[in-house]
Design a protein around this motif. Sequence first.
Motif, PDB file in Angstrom:
ATOM      1  N   LEU A  67     -78.709 -28.857  25.284  1.00  0.00           N
ATOM      2  CA  LEU A  67     -79.690 -28.237  24.402  1.00  0.00           C
ATOM      3  C   LEU A  67     -79.393 -28.665  22.973  1.00  0.00           C
ATOM      4  O   LEU A  67     -78.247 -28.522  22.511  1.00  0.00           O
ATOM      5  CB  LEU A  67     -79.625 -26.714  24.533  1.00  0.00           C
ATOM      6  N   GLN A  74     -81.232 -29.022  18.842  1.00  0.00           N
ATOM      7  CA  GLN A  74     -82.345 -28.706  17.946  1.00  0.00           C
ATOM      8  C   GLN A  74     -83.116 -29.972  17.597  1.00  0.00           C
ATOM      9  O   GLN A  74     -82.560 -31.078  17.635  1.00  0.00           O
ATOM     10  CB  GLN A  74     -81.817 -28.046  16.679  1.00  0.00           C
ATOM     11  N   PRO A  75     -84.377 -29.816  17.243  1.00  0.00           N
ATOM     12  CA  PRO A  75     -85.136 -30.992  16.780  1.00  0.00           C
ATOM     13  C   PRO A  75     -84.405 -31.700  15.648  1.00  0.00           C
ATOM     14  O   PRO A  75     -83.858 -31.051  14.744  1.00  0.00           O
ATOM     15  CB  PRO A  75     -86.453 -30.374  16.306  1.00  0.00           C
ATOM     16  N   PRO A 120     -89.143 -32.230  20.344  1.00  0.00           N
ATOM     17  CA  PRO A 120     -89.408 -31.372  21.509  1.00  0.00           C
ATOM     18  C   PRO A 120     -90.043 -32.139  22.672  1.00  0.00           C
ATOM     19  O   PRO A 120     -89.770 -31.822  23.842  1.00  0.00           O
ATOM     20  CB  PRO A 120     -90.349 -30.314  20.940  1.00  0.00           C
ATOM     21  N   GLU A 121     -90.838 -33.125  22.380  1.00  0.00           N
ATOM     22  CA  GLU A 121     -91.490 -33.892  23.443  1.00  0.00           C
ATOM     23  C   GLU A 121     -90.531 -34.806  24.199  1.00  0.00           C
ATOM     24  O   GLU A 121     -90.906 -35.406  25.211  1.00  0.00           O
ATOM     25  CB  GLU A 121     -92.669 -34.714  22.899  1.00  0.00           C
ATOM     26  N   THR A 181     -87.972 -33.517  25.600  1.00  0.00           N
ATOM     27  CA  THR A 181     -87.430 -32.624  26.622  1.00  0.00           C
ATOM     28  C   THR A 181     -87.827 -33.094  28.018  1.00  0.00           C
ATOM     29  O   THR A 181     -89.008 -33.302  28.299  1.00  0.00           O
ATOM     30  CB  THR A 181     -87.941 -31.192  26.396  1.00  0.00           C
ATOM     31  N   THR A 241     -82.910 -30.775  26.575  1.00  0.00           N
ATOM     32  CA  THR A 241     -83.846 -29.793  26.043  1.00  0.00           C
ATOM     33  C   THR A 241     -83.768 -29.824  24.522  1.00  0.00           C
ATOM     34  O   THR A 241     -82.693 -29.635  23.956  1.00  0.00           O
ATOM     35  CB  THR A 241     -83.534 -28.386  26.555  1.00  0.00           C
ATOM     36  N   SER A 278     -85.133 -27.996  21.374  1.00  0.00           N
ATOM     37  CA  SER A 278     -85.818 -26.763  21.003  1.00  0.00           C
ATOM     38  C   SER A 278     -85.065 -26.074  19.886  1.00  0.00           C
ATOM     39  O   SER A 278     -83.843 -26.143  19.809  1.00  0.00           O
ATOM     40  CB  SER A 278     -85.918 -25.828  22.207  1.00  0.00           C
ATOM     41  N   SER A 279     -85.815 -25.402  19.023  1.00  0.00           N
ATOM     42  CA  SER A 279     -85.188 -24.616  17.967  1.00  0.00           C
ATOM     43  C   SER A 279     -85.009 -23.173  18.410  1.00  0.00           C
ATOM     44  O   SER A 279     -84.471 -22.350  17.658  1.00  0.00           O
ATOM     45  CB  SER A 279     -86.033 -24.685  16.697  1.00  0.00           C
TER      46      SER A 279
END
Length: 114
Positions: free
Chosen positions: A11, A13-14, A87-88, A90, A111, A113-114
Amino acid sequence: QVQLVESGGGLVQPGGSLKLSCAASGNIFRINTMAWYRQSPGKERELVAAVTPGGSPYYIDSVKGRFTISRDNAKNTVHLQMNSLKPEDTAVYYCNSRNKAYNWGQGTQVTVSS
């Protein structure tokens, strides 16, 4: 039978980075163009990047300038350095030869995601 094992997902962050690795149980890298693929829920698996035995890379347009594929033939490994993640991006990421000659591994989840 060749086994492909992907690792390095997670995981993030952007804007973050991850480095994926793929190891093969057999000595397949010397003769194959190797590639990374990804699959998002509800979508078909797509080619992301590929690298020839001599090291020449190919990228789909959406990852050019952000992802870098590399290989170590002696260690039977191929890597995907992913920077400026979006995000895309992911998806579950898989490696295989360019002609998908080997059984798919489990993949590694990325993944963003923020």
